[in-house]
Design an enzyme around this catalytic site. Structure first.
Site, PDB file in Angstrom:
ATOM      1  N   SER A 142      24.200  25.701 -10.841  1.00 14.07           N
ATOM      2  CA  SER A 142      23.827  26.043  -9.457  1.00 14.07           C
ATOM      3  C   SER A 142      22.466  25.421  -9.148  1.00 14.07           C
ATOM      4  O   SER A 142      21.655  25.216 -10.071  1.00 14.07           O
ATOM      5  CB  SER A 142      23.721  27.572  -9.325  1.00 14.07           C
ATOM      6  OG  SER A 142      23.090  27.920  -8.116  1.00 14.07           O
ATOM      7  N   TYR A 155      21.755  36.331 -12.168  1.00 13.09           N
ATOM      8  CA  TYR A 155      22.581  35.175 -11.782  1.00 13.09           C
ATOM      9  C   TYR A 155      21.800  33.871 -11.958  1.00 13.09           C
ATOM     10  O   TYR A 155      22.263  32.931 -12.609  1.00 13.09           O
ATOM     11  CB  TYR A 155      23.033  35.313 -10.325  1.00 13.09           C
ATOM     12  CG  TYR A 155      23.815  34.111  -9.832  1.00 13.09           C
ATOM     13  CD1 TYR A 155      25.182  34.014 -10.075  1.00 13.09           C
ATOM     14  CD2 TYR A 155      23.183  33.072  -9.154  1.00 13.09           C
ATOM     15  CE1 TYR A 155      25.903  32.901  -9.654  1.00 13.09           C
ATOM     16  CE2 TYR A 155      23.898  31.961  -8.736  1.00 13.09           C
ATOM     17  CZ  TYR A 155      25.253  31.883  -8.977  1.00 13.09           C
ATOM     18  OH  TYR A 155      25.970  30.776  -8.577  1.00 13.09           O
TER      19      TYR A 155
HETATM   20  N1  LIG Z   1      29.508  29.326  -3.610  1.00 17.23           N
HETATM   21  C1  LIG Z   1      28.265  29.007  -3.884  1.00 17.23           C
HETATM   22  O1  LIG Z   1      27.401  29.046  -2.990  1.00 17.23           O
HETATM   23  C2  LIG Z   1      27.870  28.576  -5.263  1.00 17.23           C
HETATM   24  C3  LIG Z   1      26.611  27.985  -5.436  1.00 17.23           C
HETATM   25  C4  LIG Z   1      26.216  27.596  -6.709  1.00 17.23           C
HETATM   26  C5  LIG Z   1      27.080  27.773  -7.791  1.00 17.23           C
HETATM   27  N2  LIG Z   1      28.299  28.353  -7.597  1.00 17.23           N
HETATM   28  C6  LIG Z   1      29.164  28.547  -8.788  1.00 17.23           C
HETATM   29  O2  LIG Z   1      30.451  28.056  -8.548  1.00 17.23           O
HETATM   30  C7  LIG Z   1      31.395  28.767  -9.364  1.00 17.23           C
HETATM   31  C8  LIG Z   1      32.542  29.249  -8.494  1.00 17.23           C
HETATM   32  O3  LIG Z   1      32.021  30.181  -7.540  1.00 17.23           O
HETATM   33  P1  LIG Z   1      32.654  30.351  -6.098  1.00 17.23           P
HETATM   34  O4  LIG Z   1      31.598  30.115  -5.126  1.00 17.23           O
HETATM   35  O5  LIG Z   1      33.916  29.597  -5.987  1.00 17.23           O
HETATM   36  O6  LIG Z   1      32.918  31.933  -6.133  1.00 17.23           O
HETATM   37  P2  LIG Z   1      34.244  32.760  -5.765  1.00 17.23           P
HETATM   38  O7  LIG Z   1      34.795  32.304  -4.473  1.00 17.23           O
HETATM   39  O8  LIG Z   1      33.846  34.189  -5.896  1.00 17.23           O
HETATM   40  O9  LIG Z   1      35.258  32.386  -6.947  1.00 17.23           O
HETATM   41  C9  LIG Z   1      34.999  32.769  -8.274  1.00 17.23           C
HETATM   42  C10 LIG Z   1      36.225  32.478  -9.108  1.00 17.23           C
HETATM   43  O10 LIG Z   1      35.964  32.882 -10.451  1.00 17.23           O
HETATM   44  C11 LIG Z   1      37.016  33.726 -10.904  1.00 17.23           C
HETATM   45  N3  LIG Z   1      36.468  34.708 -11.849  1.00 17.23           N
HETATM   46  C12 LIG Z   1      35.395  35.520 -11.653  1.00 17.23           C
HETATM   47  N4  LIG Z   1      35.210  36.299 -12.725  1.00 17.23           N
HETATM   48  C13 LIG Z   1      36.177  35.964 -13.616  1.00 17.23           C
HETATM   49  C14 LIG Z   1      36.502  36.431 -14.915  1.00 17.23           C
HETATM   50  N5  LIG Z   1      35.823  37.427 -15.504  1.00 17.23           N
HETATM   51  N6  LIG Z   1      37.558  35.862 -15.568  1.00 17.23           N
HETATM   52  C15 LIG Z   1      38.263  34.889 -14.979  1.00 17.23           C
HETATM   53  N7  LIG Z   1      38.000  34.399 -13.743  1.00 17.23           N
HETATM   54  C16 LIG Z   1      36.970  34.936 -13.073  1.00 17.23           C
HETATM   55  C17 LIG Z   1      37.593  34.370  -9.645  1.00 17.23           C
HETATM   56  O11 LIG Z   1      38.958  34.688  -9.788  1.00 17.23           O
HETATM   57  P3  LIG Z   1      39.487  36.201 -10.061  1.00 17.23           P
HETATM   58  O12 LIG Z   1      38.765  37.090  -9.125  1.00 17.23           O
HETATM   59  O13 LIG Z   1      40.954  36.113  -9.856  1.00 17.23           O
HETATM   60  O14 LIG Z   1      39.170  36.465 -11.485  1.00 17.23           O
HETATM   61  C18 LIG Z   1      37.441  33.242  -8.623  1.00 17.23           C
HETATM   62  O15 LIG Z   1      38.573  32.399  -8.673  1.00 17.23           O
HETATM   63  C19 LIG Z   1      30.610  29.924 -10.007  1.00 17.23           C
HETATM   64  O16 LIG Z   1      30.251  29.584 -11.322  1.00 17.23           O
HETATM   65  C20 LIG Z   1      29.366  30.022  -9.135  1.00 17.23           C
HETATM   66  O17 LIG Z   1      28.271  30.564  -9.802  1.00 17.23           O
HETATM   67  C21 LIG Z   1      28.717  28.747  -6.369  1.00 17.23           C
END
Ligand SMILES: NC(=O)c1ccc[n+]([C@@H]2O[C@H](COP(=O)([O-])OP(=O)(O)OC[C@H]3O[C@@H](n4cnc5c(N)ncnc54)[C@H](OP(=O)(O)O)[C@@H]3O)[C@@H](O)[C@H]2O)c1
Length: 253
Positions: A142, A155
């Site tokens: 991130s 986080y």
């Molecule tokens: N969106 C942003 O602004 C942003 C910025 C920087 C970094 N990121 C990083 O990008 C990655 C994806 O985030 P996102 O933004 O796409 O968030 P999101 O929309 O909340 O999606 C998170 C995904 O991770 C899965 N997940 C969460 N906990 C899990 C577990 N214990 N076991 C298996 N699967 C799990 C969820 O599926 P289930 O609920 O079905 O398990 C979901 O598919 C993360 O690592 C996040 O830190 C995001």
């Protein structure tokens, strides 16, 4: 990285940024395996992309990660790419958090964001090294790895740790056929931390298109927008970003 003809495991690949990875790799002619906790989301993904294989799993626990590794390598021994994408984000005040009775809940962010990335990187890193095929480990950190968002202190720390670990991993695997990439998202419009929190973020499709350009060009650190800028900022500039974010957001926790 060659983005065609791989067998790719994507943790959390049924929604958010993980879904974008799934769709993009699927459309580039790869076999995709997606794991996640929510069966409805996994079923919906299989309906949209009939050749995607899904596996219900929770990467919070070490045993479940080992089971996932064993299932994938038994059923798809040709697996050669892992995207450590699953993540959660909690915003909380350290002065009111219950670290005595509620540590398990606080620790979960470390388990999912950091422990899972490390354990799966080691398991698959060893497997890839033995298979001698061209392979890749793609770890999602991130922009907050470089300038923490102080209202999400665990986080931000887990993402700094993922960034550091990925760097060490890249050195240790440099004599093998495994490439290590760090994908560094800025705020992207997903459900991270709860619905509606990231609606101001980057468009997920624009974001993933630029990330794939970075993978094709073999960039080790792949940022987008403000997270790309953070890669070249001085420590003083990064501290200023953290300070500005905290002033803006401190009343939300
Ligand atoms: N969106 C942003 O602004 C942003 C910025 C920087 C970094 N990121 C990083 O990008 C990655 C994806 O985030 P996102 O933004 O796409 O968030 P999101 O929309 O909340 O999606 C998170 C995904 O991770 C899965 N997940 C969460 N906990 C899990 C577990 N214990 N076991 C298996 N699967 C799990 C969820 O599926 P289930 O609920 O079905 O398990 C979901 O598919 C993360 O690592 C996040 O830190 C995001």
């Amino acid at each position: 990285m060659n983005i065609q003809g791989n067998t790719v495991l994507i943790t959390g690949g049924a929604s958010g940024i993980g879904y974008q990875f799934s769709k993009k790799f699927y459309n580039s002619d790869n076999q995709i395996i997606v794991c996640g906790r929510n069966i409805e989301k996994l079923t919906a993904l299989e309906t949209t992309f009939p050749n995607i294989v899904t596996r219900q799993c929770d990467v919070t626990n070490a045993d479940d990660r080992v089971k996932l590794f064993e299932w994938v390598t038994n059923h798809y021994p040709e697996v050669n790419v892992i995207v450590n994408n699953a993540g959660i984000q909690n915003r909380f005040n350290v002065l009111t958090a219950d670290a005595k009775n509620n540590w398990e809940a606080l620790n979960k962010e470390i388990n999912i964001n950091f422990d899972a990335t490390v354990q799966l990187s080691i398991l698959f890193g060893q497997y890839f090294a033995k298979s001698q095929n061209e392979s890749s480990i793609i770890n999602v950190s991130s922009g907050l790895a470089f300038s923490p968002m102080a209202i999400a202190p665990i986080y931000s720390a887990t993402k700094a740790a993922v960034s550091s670990f990925s760097n060490s991993l890249r050195h240790q695997l440099s004599h093998t056929n495994t490439n290590v990439y760090e994908v560094i998202p800025p705020a992207v419009n997903t459900d991270l931390g709860g619905k509606g929190i990231h609606t101001f973020g980057a468009d997920p499709t624009d974001f993933i298109n630029e990330i794939f350009d970075g993978l094709v060009n073999d960039n080790h650190y792949i940022g987008y927008g403000s997270s790309k800028e953070r890669l070249t900022m001085t420590k003083a500039e990064l501290d200023q970003v953290t300070s500005d974010m905290y002033k803006q957001l401190k009343d939300t926790i």
